[in-house]
Design a protein around this motif. Structure first.
Motif, PDB file in Angstrom:
ATOM      1  N   CYS A 141      30.628  34.332  41.741  1.00 33.60           N
ATOM      2  CA  CYS A 141      30.240  35.671  42.191  1.00 33.60           C
ATOM      3  C   CYS A 141      31.090  36.156  43.354  1.00 33.60           C
ATOM      4  O   CYS A 141      31.061  37.345  43.694  1.00 33.60           O
ATOM      5  N   MET A 142      31.845  35.257  43.983  1.00 37.46           N
ATOM      6  CA  MET A 142      32.690  35.636  45.115  1.00 37.46           C
ATOM      7  C   MET A 142      34.159  35.762  44.725  1.00 37.46           C
ATOM      8  O   MET A 142      35.009  35.985  45.590  1.00 37.46           O
ATOM      9  N   CYS A 163      34.844  48.750  48.100  1.00 36.20           N
ATOM     10  CA  CYS A 163      34.194  48.778  46.785  1.00 36.20           C
ATOM     11  C   CYS A 163      34.106  50.202  46.262  1.00 36.20           C
ATOM     12  O   CYS A 163      34.441  50.475  45.101  1.00 36.20           O
ATOM     13  N   PHE A 190      29.636  42.685  52.971  1.00 38.42           N
ATOM     14  CA  PHE A 190      29.990  43.584  51.887  1.00 38.42           C
ATOM     15  C   PHE A 190      30.919  44.677  52.399  1.00 38.42           C
ATOM     16  O   PHE A 190      30.566  45.432  53.301  1.00 38.42           O
ATOM     17  N   CYS A 205      29.149  45.694  38.277  1.00 40.40           N
ATOM     18  CA  CYS A 205      29.851  44.873  39.267  1.00 40.40           C
ATOM     19  C   CYS A 205      30.333  43.570  38.642  1.00 40.40           C
ATOM     20  O   CYS A 205      29.545  42.797  38.076  1.00 40.40           O
ATOM     21  N   TYR A 244      33.004  41.283  48.357  1.00 45.98           N
ATOM     22  CA  TYR A 244      32.051  40.372  48.979  1.00 45.98           C
ATOM     23  C   TYR A 244      32.791  39.182  49.568  1.00 45.98           C
ATOM     24  O   TYR A 244      33.646  38.590  48.915  1.00 45.98           O
ATOM     25  N   CYS A 258      35.686  40.035  41.895  1.00 52.84           N
ATOM     26  CA  CYS A 258      35.996  41.399  42.341  1.00 52.84           C
ATOM     27  C   CYS A 258      37.484  41.544  42.671  1.00 52.84           C
ATOM     28  O   CYS A 258      38.029  40.768  43.458  1.00 52.84           O
ATOM     29  N   ASP A 299      31.462  40.898  40.176  1.00 50.48           N
ATOM     30  CA  ASP A 299      30.917  39.747  40.892  1.00 50.48           C
ATOM     31  C   ASP A 299      29.504  39.427  40.411  1.00 50.48           C
ATOM     32  O   ASP A 299      29.161  38.266  40.169  1.00 50.48           O
ATOM     33  N   ARG A 300      28.687  40.439  40.280  1.00 49.18           N
ATOM     34  CA  ARG A 300      27.308  40.210  39.811  1.00 49.18           C
ATOM     35  C   ARG A 300      27.308  39.643  38.395  1.00 49.18           C
ATOM     36  O   ARG A 300      26.559  38.716  38.077  1.00 49.18           O
ATOM     37  N   LEU A 312      25.732  37.731  47.292  1.00 49.43           N
ATOM     38  CA  LEU A 312      25.885  39.179  47.122  1.00 49.43           C
ATOM     39  C   LEU A 312      24.787  39.964  47.831  1.00 49.43           C
ATOM     40  O   LEU A 312      24.802  41.192  47.803  1.00 49.43           O
TER      41      LEU A 312
END
Length: 229
Positions: free
Chosen positions: A162-163, A181, A176, A198, A171, A166, A200-201, A118
């Motif tokens: 994390c990928m 987003c 990005f 977020c 990402y 979203c 993903d985060r 990220l």
């Protein structure tokens, strides 16, 4: 500067929930920034946070400010770090200063970290839940050693959640997708990103004990994607 001075700086920062995030001495090959007197800086201490420790201090400060204060977190950080700089004879600089200083490179150098997919630096303890709020520049050298490279947790993460969280795949290996987003967060399907941060985060399995509370994540998301119209 002595090790005792660094400890005193850390103690002063802790009053507002901030911590010293490592430091380093500039070398002859570096493009050293200017120090307090106008001479080249010889060393830097990075200042930041782990988790949301500064949040209550920031809220108490914000309650006393005009409602229309611009970039409140940056303003608070500048004031707090600036006061510590004044007390210890340093020049305070911020990631938002222009022309921009290479804060991510400094942070990697100070703590031996690497970026996550990220782009946020992955910390072996805090995961993705940390930040750098500024730096203190000194015109003498710091009594610190070059840090060892930290364990990069992303290397051991096979699934890379994390990928995958979203809904608009912001990402990817290509980087990005900022506009995608932004449009999603502002759009009709922007929840829970707007109020919870977020996806993903939040999907990262590391450092969860330091995850920002929802209100903190909502604040940062509103700063990133303010509603218009």
């Amino acid at each position: 500067m002595t090790s005792g001075s660094v400890e005193a700086i850390a103690a002063a920062l802790s009053a507002d929930g901030l911590i010293v995030r490592g430091g380093f001495n500039f070398t002859a090959g570096d493009a050293s920034p200017i120090g307090l007197s106008g001479a080249l800086a010889k060393s830097a201490l990075l200042v930041g946070q782990a988790g949301a420790a500064p949040w209550p201090h920031f809220l108490r400060w914000r309650e006393k400010q005009p409602q229309a204060v611009a970039n409140p977190l940056d303003t608070w950080s500048r004031q707090v770090i600036g006061a510590v700089a004044d007390a210890f004879g340093a020049r305070a600089v911020s990631p938002s200063d222009k022309p921009y200083l290479p804060f991510q490179q400094w942070a990697m150098r100070a703590e031996g970290l690497k970026p996550s997919p990220l782009g946020i630096l992955m910390h072996p303890r805090y995961g993705l839940w940390h930040a750098y709020r500024g730096a203190l520049l000194f015109e003498d050298e710091l009594p610190i050693e070059v840090p060892q490279a930290a364990i990069h947790l992303c290397d051991a993460c096979v699934g890379k959640p994390c990928m995958k969280a979203c809904p608009v795949d912001a990402y990817s290996a290509e980087g990005f997708a900022y506009q995608s987003c932004l449009a999603h967060v502002r759009g009709a399907t922007g929840e829970p990103c707007r109020s919870g941060g977020c996806l993903d985060r939040n999907a990262c399995p590391y450092g969860t004990a330091y995850r920002y509370p929802a209100e903190v994540q909502a604040f940062h998301m509103a700063s990133f994607a303010p509603m218009v119209g």
